[in-house]
Design an enzyme around this catalytic site. Structure first.
Site, PDB file in Angstrom:
ATOM      1  N   THR A  88       0.861  -1.188   0.000  1.00 48.20           N
ATOM      2  CA  THR A  88       0.000   0.000   0.000  1.00 48.20           C
ATOM      3  C   THR A  88       0.896   1.238   0.000  1.00 48.20           C
ATOM      4  O   THR A  88       2.123   1.135  -0.016  1.00 48.20           O
ATOM      5  CB  THR A  88      -0.910   0.028   1.237  1.00 48.20           C
ATOM      6  OG1 THR A  88      -0.125   0.381   2.394  1.00 48.20           O
ATOM      7  CG2 THR A  88      -1.575  -1.325   1.468  1.00 48.20           C
ATOM      8  N   CYS A  89       0.267   2.414   0.088  1.00 49.84           N
ATOM      9  CA  CYS A  89       1.065   3.641   0.097  1.00 49.84           C
ATOM     10  C   CYS A  89       1.903   3.763   1.366  1.00 49.84           C
ATOM     11  O   CYS A  89       2.918   4.458   1.378  1.00 49.84           O
ATOM     12  CB  CYS A  89       0.165   4.863  -0.052  1.00 49.84           C
ATOM     13  SG  CYS A  89      -1.060   5.048   1.264  1.00 49.84           S
ATOM     14  N   ASN A  90       1.490   3.100   2.433  1.00 52.83           N
ATOM     15  CA  ASN A  90       2.194   3.247   3.708  1.00 52.83           C
ATOM     16  C   ASN A  90       2.983   2.023   4.137  1.00 52.83           C
ATOM     17  O   ASN A  90       3.709   2.087   5.128  1.00 52.83           O
ATOM     18  CB  ASN A  90       1.201   3.612   4.818  1.00 52.83           C
ATOM     19  CG  ASN A  90       0.811   5.070   4.785  1.00 52.83           C
ATOM     20  OD1 ASN A  90       1.607   5.914   4.397  1.00 52.83           O
ATOM     21  ND2 ASN A  90      -0.416   5.363   5.151  1.00 52.83           N
ATOM     22  N   ARG A  91       2.843   0.910   3.443  1.00 50.39           N
ATOM     23  CA  ARG A  91       3.566  -0.296   3.885  1.00 50.39           C
ATOM     24  C   ARG A  91       3.719  -1.301   2.763  1.00 50.39           C
ATOM     25  O   ARG A  91       2.886  -1.371   1.844  1.00 50.39           O
ATOM     26  CB  ARG A  91       2.845  -0.944   5.066  1.00 50.39           C
ATOM     27  CG  ARG A  91       1.530  -1.637   4.727  1.00 50.39           C
ATOM     28  CD  ARG A  91       0.867  -2.239   5.959  1.00 50.39           C
ATOM     29  NE  ARG A  91       0.443  -1.200   6.885  1.00 50.39           N
ATOM     30  CZ  ARG A  91       0.942  -1.068   8.115  1.00 50.39           C
ATOM     31  NH1 ARG A  91       1.849  -1.912   8.557  1.00 50.39           N
ATOM     32  NH2 ARG A  91       0.511  -0.097   8.897  1.00 50.39           N
ATOM     33  N   GLN A 103      -9.608   1.583   5.160  1.00 51.39           N
ATOM     34  CA  GLN A 103      -9.185   1.085   3.845  1.00 51.39           C
ATOM     35  C   GLN A 103      -8.235  -0.100   3.925  1.00 51.39           C
ATOM     36  O   GLN A 103      -8.258  -0.984   3.077  1.00 51.39           O
ATOM     37  CB  GLN A 103      -8.519   2.208   3.060  1.00 51.39           C
ATOM     38  CG  GLN A 103      -9.494   3.068   2.299  1.00 51.39           C
ATOM     39  CD  GLN A 103      -8.753   4.084   1.458  1.00 51.39           C
ATOM     40  OE1 GLN A 103      -8.283   5.095   1.963  1.00 51.39           O
ATOM     41  NE2 GLN A 103      -8.628   3.794   0.189  1.00 51.39           N
ATOM     42  N   GLY A 115      -7.067   8.912 -10.942  1.00 50.88           N
ATOM     43  CA  GLY A 115      -7.302   7.564 -10.442  1.00 50.88           C
ATOM     44  C   GLY A 115      -8.785   7.377 -10.204  1.00 50.88           C
ATOM     45  O   GLY A 115      -9.559   8.348 -10.162  1.00 50.88           O
ATOM     46  N   ALA A 116      -9.212   6.122 -10.019  1.00 51.09           N
ATOM     47  CA  ALA A 116     -10.637   5.870  -9.768  1.00 51.09           C
ATOM     48  C   ALA A 116     -10.819   4.693  -8.825  1.00 51.09           C
ATOM     49  O   ALA A 116     -11.860   4.030  -8.834  1.00 51.09           O
ATOM     50  CB  ALA A 116     -11.362   5.609 -11.094  1.00 51.09           C
ATOM     51  N   LYS A 171     -10.526   2.978  -4.710  1.00 42.81           N
ATOM     52  CA  LYS A 171     -11.286   3.212  -3.483  1.00 42.81           C
ATOM     53  C   LYS A 171     -10.860   4.507  -2.797  1.00 42.81           C
ATOM     54  O   LYS A 171     -11.700   5.217  -2.228  1.00 42.81           O
ATOM     55  CB  LYS A 171     -11.116   2.017  -2.545  1.00 42.81           C
ATOM     56  CG  LYS A 171     -11.745   0.740  -3.085  1.00 42.81           C
ATOM     57  CD  LYS A 171     -11.510  -0.439  -2.167  1.00 42.81           C
ATOM     58  CE  LYS A 171     -12.107  -1.718  -2.745  1.00 42.81           C
ATOM     59  NZ  LYS A 171     -11.823  -2.903  -1.884  1.00 42.81           N
TER      60      LYS A 171
END
Length: 429
Positions: free
Chosen positions: A49-52, A114, A187-188, A190
């Site tokens: 993900t963006c953080n991990r 999320q 982007g589209a 979640k």
């Protein structure tokens, strides 16, 4: 079975390192196969993900050094570039970590929902490509159950503050009345769906949604009265928007410094507010150096996040208690499964011995043996074979000072404790 989790996250690694270690969806099948081969683990899964970025492995407790080398090599890095940022959890700690991740307790925005869906997607991807088995399946499904319990039994999910919400909250620092501003969402997925929802609630009425596939962009834009475009059309709309929030899975930047410079000339110093939630980044970092551009990444939203943490501390404590219960429950299940497996082996061995002695007795009867003698021989032979190995191991354990083995034997067979020997008693007295 050994369980190992390795990873980096927003606490251990800066954005520059996290984006280098991120896995794109297109390369995940290749990565899952490569990870299992390099680690020697029976089962593997990957969360990115963006953080991990986290790797979950079951079946090989000594795999960490191999995984580090593989992870670095897969992304064209040296292992030394990752060593200080990498964390490793094993067995019960790894179970606890996964449950905390699923519940949003390890997220930058405490309790954000999320990550639950992202973890489910990681599990589905591993299942689709055949890299999970019974152990990780059981762990993921139990983890999802615990995370759902936390959502329903604590207030950690009330008034949810996601990264998307934090991004929209920061827009108020630049624009006092968002109803006057137009937004470009790149982007589209979640995250962008949440951004669109929060922007709409904040008063934004004009939307442009850009995406690789036009149908997806039009579908999301239509829900908010906006327009859907493809990524290549972004330059044509850039000068007319004030808010740009981007979150795609693109391995390369989508919005460059040159395009923004050209748009700024048309805007006559009207400011841009930009948030790049993507990892790897969608907006070139050099854009931040331009005048009248306020560019933020996920690592820049600390004040919103700190407020979120303070407001949810009580709920977080309740959630941590539920995680502890969930870990203990999962470990109990594993112990019960291990007992079932052991009992099956024990029963199978006893049945094999029974069949051997029965076959011997039947041969004796067919050869004219006395039935009573054959039956007594069968009983004696079966008893001796069943008790021989346990007797040897109990004597060995007693000599080694492991008295608990004898205690277990008494408990298993409901035997009385032996009476003290009279000679020994008199000497003691």
């Amino acid at each position: 079975m050994a369980l190992v989790t390795l990873g980096i996250n927003h606490r251990t690694a800066p954005l520059e390192l996290r984006e280098r270690v991120a896995f794109t969806p297109e390369r995940l099948p290749e990565a899952l196969a490569g990870l299992r081969a390099a680690s020697g683990a029976d089962e593997v899964a990957i969360l990115s993900t963006c953080n991990r970025t986290e790797l979950y492995l079951a079946g090989n407790d000594d795999c960490a050094p191999h995984v580090l080398r593989w992870l670095a090599g897969f992304h064209g890095m040296a292992p030394t570039e990752l060593e200080e940022a990498l964390y490793v959890h094993r067995d019960a700690d790894a179970v606890r970590h996964m449950m905390r991740v699923a519940a949003g307790l390890d997220s930058m925005v405490l309790g954000e929902p999320q990550i639950f869906g992202q973890l489910k997607d990681a599990y589905a991807m591993a299942r689709e490509h055949g890299t999970t088995g019974s152990f990780l399946t059981r762990l993921f499904e139990h983890t999802f159950s615990v995370a759902k319990r936390i959502r329903t039994q604590t207030a950690i999910g009330e008034n949810p503050v996601s990264v998307a919400y934090a991004a929209v909250s920061m827009a108020h620092h630049i624009f006092s009345d968002l109803s006057r501003n137009r937004a470009l969402l790149i982007g589209a997925g979640k995250t962008i769906e949440l951004v669109a929802q929060h922007l709409s609630e904040a008063g934004v009425k004009k939307f442009v949604v850009a995406n690789r596939t036009l149908d997806r962009a039009q579908g999301l834009a239509a829900a908010h009265g906006g327009k859907g475009i493809v990524l290549s059309d972004i330059p044509a709309y850039l000068a007319d928007v004030d808010i740009i929030i981007s979150s795609t899975a693109s391995p390369l930047p989508i919005l460059g410094k040159g395009a923004v410079e050209r748009a700024l000339k048309q805007r006559k110093r009207r400011p841009y507010f930009m948030v790049d939630i993507a990892v790897p980044r969608d907006i070139e970092p050099e854009v931040a150096a331009l005048d009248d551009v306020y560019l933020y990444t996920v690592d820049d939203m600390h004040h919103v996040i700190e407020e979120n943490i303070r407001s949810r501390e009580g709920a977080a404590r309740e959630a941590e208690n539920l995680v502890t219960d969930g870990v203990q429950d999962f470990l109990r299940q594993l112990r019960a499964l291990d007992a079932v497996s052991t009992l099956k082996q024990f029963r199978q061995r006893a049945e094999d011995l029974r069949d051997q002695e029965t076959a011997k007795a039947l041969r004796a009867l067919r050869n004219g043996g006395d039935p009573e003698t054959v039956l007594r021989g069968l009983a004696r032979g079966l008893t001796n074979k069943l008790l021989h190995e346990p007797s040897v191991q109990v004597r060995k354990a007693t000599v080694e000072g492991r008295a608990e083995v004898t205690d277990w034997l008494r408990e298993l067979h409901q035997l009385d404790a032996p009476e003290a020997d009279s000679a020994t008693t008199s000497e003691t007295l």
